[in-house]
Design a protein around this motif. Sequence first.
Motif, short mmCIF file in Angstrom:
data_model
loop_
_atom_site.label_atom_id
_atom_site.label_comp_id
_atom_site.label_asym_id
_atom_site.label_seq_id
_atom_site.Cartn_x
_atom_site.Cartn_y
_atom_site.Cartn_z
N SER A 1 0.83 -1.21 0.00
CA SER A 1 0.00 0.00 0.00
C SER A 1 0.86 1.26 0.00
O SER A 1 2.03 1.22 0.37
N MET A 2 0.23 2.36 -0.38
CA MET A 2 0.91 3.64 -0.29
C MET A 2 1.11 4.00 1.18
O MET A 2 0.26 3.72 2.01
N VAL A 3 2.23 4.62 1.45
CA VAL A 3 2.55 5.01 2.82
C VAL A 3 1.73 6.23 3.21
O VAL A 3 1.71 7.22 2.49
N ASN A 4 1.07 6.12 4.33
CA ASN A 4 0.38 7.25 4.93
C ASN A 4 0.96 7.38 6.34
O ASN A 4 0.58 6.65 7.25
N TYR A 5 1.93 8.28 6.48
CA TYR A 5 2.67 8.39 7.73
C TYR A 5 1.77 8.75 8.90
O TYR A 5 1.96 8.24 10.01
N ALA A 6 0.78 9.60 8.68
CA ALA A 6 -0.11 10.00 9.77
C ALA A 6 -0.94 8.81 10.26
O ALA A 6 -1.07 8.59 11.47
N ALA A 7 -1.48 8.03 9.34
CA ALA A 7 -2.28 6.86 9.73
C ALA A 7 -1.41 5.80 10.39
O ALA A 7 -1.82 5.17 11.38
N LEU A 8 -0.23 5.59 9.84
CA LEU A 8 0.71 4.62 10.42
C LEU A 8 1.10 5.03 11.83
O LEU A 8 1.14 4.22 12.75
N ALA A 9 1.37 6.32 12.01
CA ALA A 9 1.75 6.83 13.33
C ALA A 9 0.61 6.68 14.33
O ALA A 9 0.83 6.30 15.48
N LYS A 10 -0.61 6.97 13.88
CA LYS A 10 -1.76 6.86 14.77
C LYS A 10 -1.96 5.41 15.21
O LYS A 10 -2.22 5.14 16.38
N GLU A 11 -1.79 4.48 14.27
CA GLU A 11 -1.96 3.07 14.58
C GLU A 11 -0.90 2.58 15.58
O GLU A 11 -1.18 1.76 16.44
N ALA A 12 0.33 3.11 15.45
CA ALA A 12 1.42 2.69 16.34
C ALA A 12 1.55 3.57 17.57
O ALA A 12 2.44 3.34 18.39
#
Length: 166
Positions: free
Chosen positions: A34-45
């Motif tokens: 998938s395309m990287v979405n840093y904000a969503a990835l950060a929120k998930e982690a």
Amino acid sequence: MQTFLQRDVRALTQVNDELQFYRFLCAAASYTGSMVNYAALAKEAEITAPTAKQWLKVLAAAGLVYLLEPFMHPNLKYGVKAPKVYFTDTGLAAYLLRWSNAEILEAGAMSSSFLETWAVMEIYKSFSNCGQIPPLGYYRDFNSREVELVLNVDGSIHPLAIRKSS
């Protein structure tokens, strides 16, 4: 996994909380193909977006992920600029996401992402093993039209669609 977290990650970056980095690693595995979405990835982690971007670069430097950059050409307009992330080892990604066996994974929601990850990484490795820089990219526009893999070999463009269907 434990050795990687304790030895390799500490050598590449300053990680204060190994458990938090492990959560990030599991979240990153869910983005494979998938395309990287840093904000969503950060929120998930449960970390900040700049930290997610830095840690993803650490994973790329360690060879755990490959960031596929978008294909750019002067005649192509409205293309997205975010890279796609691929885990170099689909077995590790499946382990991190707790897929217990191949049959469950194939029937699961991420089966097409795993197929795409596997295909892209095999093509990547075929170039790398010959000592070549892989001439790979992808194209996606703002209308969600996508070519999963674009090979730019000797000035010739080869678009590849990677699909899983019943």
